[in-house]
Enzyme design. Structure first.
Site, PDB file in Angstrom:
ATOM      1  N   ASP A  80     -44.742  86.891 -86.744  1.00 24.67           N
ATOM      2  CA  ASP A  80     -44.670  87.714 -87.944  1.00 24.67           C
ATOM      3  C   ASP A  80     -43.246  88.114 -88.314  1.00 24.67           C
ATOM      4  O   ASP A  80     -43.038  89.029 -89.095  1.00 24.67           O
ATOM      5  CB  ASP A  80     -45.508  88.971 -87.758  1.00 24.67           C
ATOM      6  CG  ASP A  80     -44.962  89.861 -86.662  1.00 24.67           C
ATOM      7  OD1 ASP A  80     -44.160  89.368 -85.841  1.00 24.67           O
ATOM      8  OD2 ASP A  80     -45.311  91.050 -86.629  1.00 24.67           O
ATOM      9  N   GLU A  81     -42.270  87.482 -87.734  1.00 22.94           N
ATOM     10  CA  GLU A  81     -40.890  87.842 -88.076  1.00 22.94           C
ATOM     11  C   GLU A  81     -39.952  86.655 -87.867  1.00 22.94           C
ATOM     12  O   GLU A  81     -40.303  85.675 -87.218  1.00 22.94           O
ATOM     13  CB  GLU A  81     -40.422  89.028 -87.241  1.00 22.94           C
ATOM     14  CG  GLU A  81     -40.433  88.768 -85.749  1.00 22.94           C
ATOM     15  CD  GLU A  81     -39.954  89.987 -84.946  1.00 22.94           C
ATOM     16  OE1 GLU A  81     -38.754  90.302 -85.019  1.00 22.94           O
ATOM     17  OE2 GLU A  81     -40.788  90.589 -84.259  1.00 22.94           O
ATOM     18  N   ASP A 140     -39.979  90.793 -91.584  1.00 26.26           N
ATOM     19  CA  ASP A 140     -40.977  91.269 -90.634  1.00 26.26           C
ATOM     20  C   ASP A 140     -42.227  91.655 -91.423  1.00 26.26           C
ATOM     21  O   ASP A 140     -42.167  92.527 -92.289  1.00 26.26           O
ATOM     22  CB  ASP A 140     -40.381  92.495 -89.919  1.00 26.26           C
ATOM     23  CG  ASP A 140     -41.181  92.902 -88.712  1.00 26.26           C
ATOM     24  OD1 ASP A 140     -42.336  92.469 -88.597  1.00 26.26           O
ATOM     25  OD2 ASP A 140     -40.649  93.656 -87.884  1.00 26.26           O
TER      26      ASP A 140
END
Length: 584
Positions: free
Chosen positions: A197-198, A107
């Site tokens: 983003d993860e 993350d």
DNA sequence: CTTTCAGGT
DNA sequence: TGGGACCTGAAAG
């Protein structure tokens, strides 16, 4: 204007104050003065339409809880809790626990904000947000003031007057995101992105091949990401995706956390874990569970009798698994066929004029058409969504016997759904298409078709399962061409990824001798002779059995909503935003 | 089955 | 001035 929040007639219930603080409050660690912050938010919000709507929703939830508690009390009066059976379930789950896979959730730390700092280093250490009218990401400085993602920007400004606002630079984010994903993919080509983003990785094979411990592997990954992008990333290492996700939060920012891979450690990790940390438990589920005494995953066990009585409402099995820290450990890139819908929507200052509203509808149709074109989907049911200026949301849907994807068709159907609702003053309009058909794989059921063909080839009873409504297909509309036995298909697919398709059906066609061949039934996997009569009878029976099993709820019913397990194609969403928007 | 809605990210 | 946009799955009819 009194700057000092006077606090007299504040009648908000605790739950409403908390609700107003926003959905992401409470997910991450909350500030110490969160109470004061919530108070300010509530005061600033007071009287707005948004506030009134939240109040209404809060009241409804409260009522629902009362109902649940009443139901619980009624059920408790009677016997009927089979505790030994619950213990047996737990033992069974425990015996199936799989610790063999090393799953990582990574993350990026305040992704948008970090990218903006790279663009403009003078932002470092300052309280700022990335967003428009709503906060997308708050810098860590801003978070100290209680600013959270999802919060209205003007509220954020109240909490932190010196707050700087940066507008989105989606193309930058997209570029960085791609870089990061590419790096992570080195460690597992089956990487599953869970947003821009993860994502999740299974590093079992990589660690074995490179003779690395999981910690070393993840340290490598994180330093590679930093070296190549100057972005920091946090990660969790655990035997399944749920635990990995929870763990990635543990040492945020720029840290990693490795949960020991043994049952005892996991169970004690879960014991004090607030239920809200569990992916899929949002603020509503949190309140529902709290109402019967459950605040932590350990409490699940304490209140197992109650949950069992109210299995329908809470989903006993899923909660037991959560209590034990058991979840899926398979990491797969999102499969195209998993997509269920595609849509577009738009928010704007409230509009009451019919023509203006139709213009907005048209914009949405244009956008949706291009999305569907790009991604090669079409569908036959259209759902209109609108939000009143009071923030109440409504939907209206209609299914058609034809495939819809052109903007003219979308508009026509959308209008047909919208006009009877007018007059309205609305602040959002959206359209969504479901009952999708994949234009890229014209025949996803090839395996199944093959199965029927090879077995039915000489059969006159070819028309089995032809949809009855087929006849009244009307007025020159292009009919649904692809008759893929709509009711059967899901059964095959739901059999899971392992169990792909009847491989045996492929090889059976010597075509001459062997009058009594057998097939493996794709449903129950029994051997069946290929004589048409027998085969069809068997299939009917088998499919029926499955359907009945589902209806009877052997497949879990849950009232606690679950998070969307795997969102259709998050990736495309981001690509789209990146290309469609420029910073202004 | 179809439509509506809540819930989560 | 200003409170999003996606998606899924269950309930309800």
């Amino acid at each position: 204007m009194a700057a000092e929040p006077t606090r007299p007639p504040s009648q908000e219930t605790a739950s409403l104050v908390k609700r107003l603080a926003g959905p992401s409050t409470g997910k991450a660690g909350l500030a110490k003065d969160q109470e004061d912050i919530n108070r300010i938010i509530a005061d600033v919000s007071k009287g707005s339409k948004f506030y009134e709507n939240e109040k209404k929703k809060d009241k409804e939830l409260t009522k629902k809880i009362e109902h649940i508690l009443h139901l619980r009390d009624e059920l408790t009066k009677r016997p009927g809790v089979d505790l030994p059976k619950i213990e047996a379930s737990l033992r069974k789950l425990e015996s199936e626990r799989d610790l063999s896979q090393t799953i990582v959730h990574f993350d990026l730390d305040s992704f948008f904000a970090s990218v903006e700092v790279l663009n403009d280093p003078t932002l470092a250490g300052k309280p700022f947000i990335v967003g428009g009218s709503v906060v997308s990401t708050a810098s860590y400085e801003a978070r100290k003031y209680g600013v959270r993602s999802g919060m209205a920007s003007f509220i954020a400004k109240k909490l932190c007057p010196q707050l700087i606002t940066i507008s989105h630079g989606f193309s930058d984010y997209s570029e960085m995101s791609h870089k990061v994903m590419a790096i992570c993919k080195r460690y597992d080509p089956s990487l599953c992105p869970a947003g821009c983003d993860e994502g999740y990785l299974n590093i079992t094979a990589y660690c074995a091949e490179h003779d690395l411990s999981a910690d070393e592997c993840v340290e490598h990954l994180r330093s590679a990401v930093f070296a190549e992008t100057k972005l920091t990333v946090s990660a969790g290492i655990a035997p399944n995706t749920m635990l990995a996700k929870i763990c990635s939060d543990k040492n945020k920012p720029n840290g990693q956390f490795h949960l020991p891979f043994n049952s005892e450690a996991i169970t004690s990790f879960m014991r004090d874990l607030p239920i809200r940390r569990v992916p899929g438990i949002g603020r509503v589920s949190e309140r529902l569970l709290e109402s019967i005494g459950i605040k932590t995953c350990g409490d699940i066990y304490t209140y197992r009798a109650t949950i069992s009585l109210m299995d329908k409402q809470f989903g006993l099995l899923h909660l037991l698994r959560t209590h034990l820290g058991i979840a899926s450990n398979s990491v797969q890139p999102p499969q195209r066929e998993e997509r269920k819908s595609i849509g577009a929507e738009r928010t704007f200052p409230p509009l009451a004029d019919k023509q203006k509203i139709l213009e907005k509808l048209d914009e949405v149709c244009v956008e949706l058409e291009s999305d569907m074109e790009e991604t090669q989907w079409t569908g036959r049911t259209i759902t209109l969504k609108y939000k009143l200026d009071s923030f109440e949301v409504f939907t209206r849907a209609k299914s058609h016997n034809r495939w819809i994807s052109k903007k003219e068709d979308l508009f026509a159907v959308g209008q047909e759904l919208l006009l009877p609702e007018l007059p309205l003053s609305i602040r959002l309009i959206g359209l969504r298409v479901t009952k999708l058909k994949d234009l890229r794989e014209p025949d996803p059921s090839i395996g199944i078709k093959r199965f029927f063909e090879t077995t039915n080839s000489s059969s006159p009873n070819k028309k089995r399962k032809v949809s009855p409504s087929r006849q009244d297909e009307l007025n020159g509309d292009p009919p649904i061409e692809d008759d893929t036995l709509p009711t059967l298909l899901p059964l095959f697919q739901s059999d899971g990824p392992q169990n792909t398709e009847p491989t045996s059906s492929r090889s059976v066609k010597p075509d001459s001798e062997a009058p009594r061949e057998t097939h493996t039934c794709p449903v129950c996997e029994k051997e069946v002779t290929t004589e048409n009569q027998t085969l069809n009878e068997h299939l009917d029976l088998c499919l029926n059995r499955n359907a009945i099993r589902q209806v009877q709820g052997e497949i879990k019913p849950v009232k606690l909503a679950r998070a969307a397990p795997k969102q259709g194609d998050i990736w495309e969403q981001w690509m789209k935003k990146a290309s469609g928007s420029k910073r202004t």
